[in-house]
Design a protein around this motif. Structure first.
Motif, PDB file in Angstrom:
ATOM      1  N   ALA A  34      32.903  37.414 -31.487  1.00 23.59           N
ATOM      2  CA  ALA A  34      32.788  37.614 -32.938  1.00 23.59           C
ATOM      3  C   ALA A  34      33.269  36.376 -33.683  1.00 23.59           C
ATOM      4  CB  ALA A  34      33.583  38.847 -33.366  1.00 23.59           C
ATOM      5  N   ARG A  37      30.666  33.762 -33.560  1.00 23.90           N
ATOM      6  CA  ARG A  37      29.536  34.076 -34.445  1.00 23.90           C
ATOM      7  C   ARG A  37      29.880  33.807 -35.907  1.00 23.90           C
ATOM      8  NH1 ARG A  37      27.540  33.584 -30.506  1.00 23.90           N
ATOM      9  NH2 ARG A  37      26.351  34.969 -29.186  1.00 23.90           N
ATOM     10  N   TYR A  53      30.485  41.597 -36.702  1.00 25.88           N
ATOM     11  CA  TYR A  53      31.487  40.646 -36.219  1.00 25.88           C
ATOM     12  C   TYR A  53      32.818  40.867 -36.926  1.00 25.88           C
ATOM     13  CZ  TYR A  53      27.134  38.491 -34.698  1.00 25.88           C
ATOM     14  OH  TYR A  53      25.909  38.268 -34.144  1.00 25.88           O
TER      15      TYR A  53
END
Length: 165
Positions: A34, A37, A53
């Motif tokens: 996450a 990202r 995320y």
């Protein structure tokens, strides 16, 4: 990924688990992914992309945490920052600090986010009031509030989707 038990697969976005993993390992891997990202330079074309995320990063906190995803004028991520930590029921959010941080990062837009440790992602009246104050304060600096996301273990809710912004 710097995780010995996880090896990237041949297809992008796939991984092989090379050794037994615990739940803690899996959660750590999910949080690491996450964070990647939400790394600098990634473009957010739809806030929905960021929800999952942000939820992965923030849903398990025992106390309330308020953060912001700072974006440039093309909605690429500059940085995700956790700005305030609070008690279990409320985070003290200071518009001045949010504006200062946004200006320091030269942000053109922000996605606000906070968690509800109760698990329920429904926004409260206080959440709506602070969002309005932040929107006004950031607006004076020509910084757009694109969304405010509330995350909980039961899911997430978006101010933009509900028409609160």
């Amino acid at each position: 990924m710097h995780h010995a038990k996880l090896v990237a697969g041949e297809v992008a976005g796939t991984y092989h688990v090379t050794a037994p993993v615990t739940e803690t390992d899996i959660l750590q891997m999910a949080r690491a992914l996450a964070r990647r990202r939400l790394a600098k330079g990634r473009k957010i074309t739809q806030p929905v992309q960021a929800f999952d995320y942000l939820q992965t990063l923030m849903q398990d906190y025992e106390h309330e945490v308020f953060g912001a995803l700072f974006l440039d004028c093309q909605h690429r991520i500059i940085r995700f920052e956790e700005l305030f930590r609070g008690t279990i029921d409320a985070a003290s959010v200071y518009p001045r600090e949010v504006v200062k941080t946004a200006l320091a990062h030269n942000a053109a837009a922000v996605i606000l986010v906070h968690n509800h440790p109760s698990g329920n992602p429904e926004s409260s009246d206080a959440d709506r009031r602070i969002t309005q104050r932040l929107k006004e304060a950031l607006g004076l600096m020509e910084i757009r509030v694109i969304d405010h996301i509330v995350v909980g273990s039961e899911g997430s809710s978006s101010f933009a989707e509900r028409g609160y912004l």
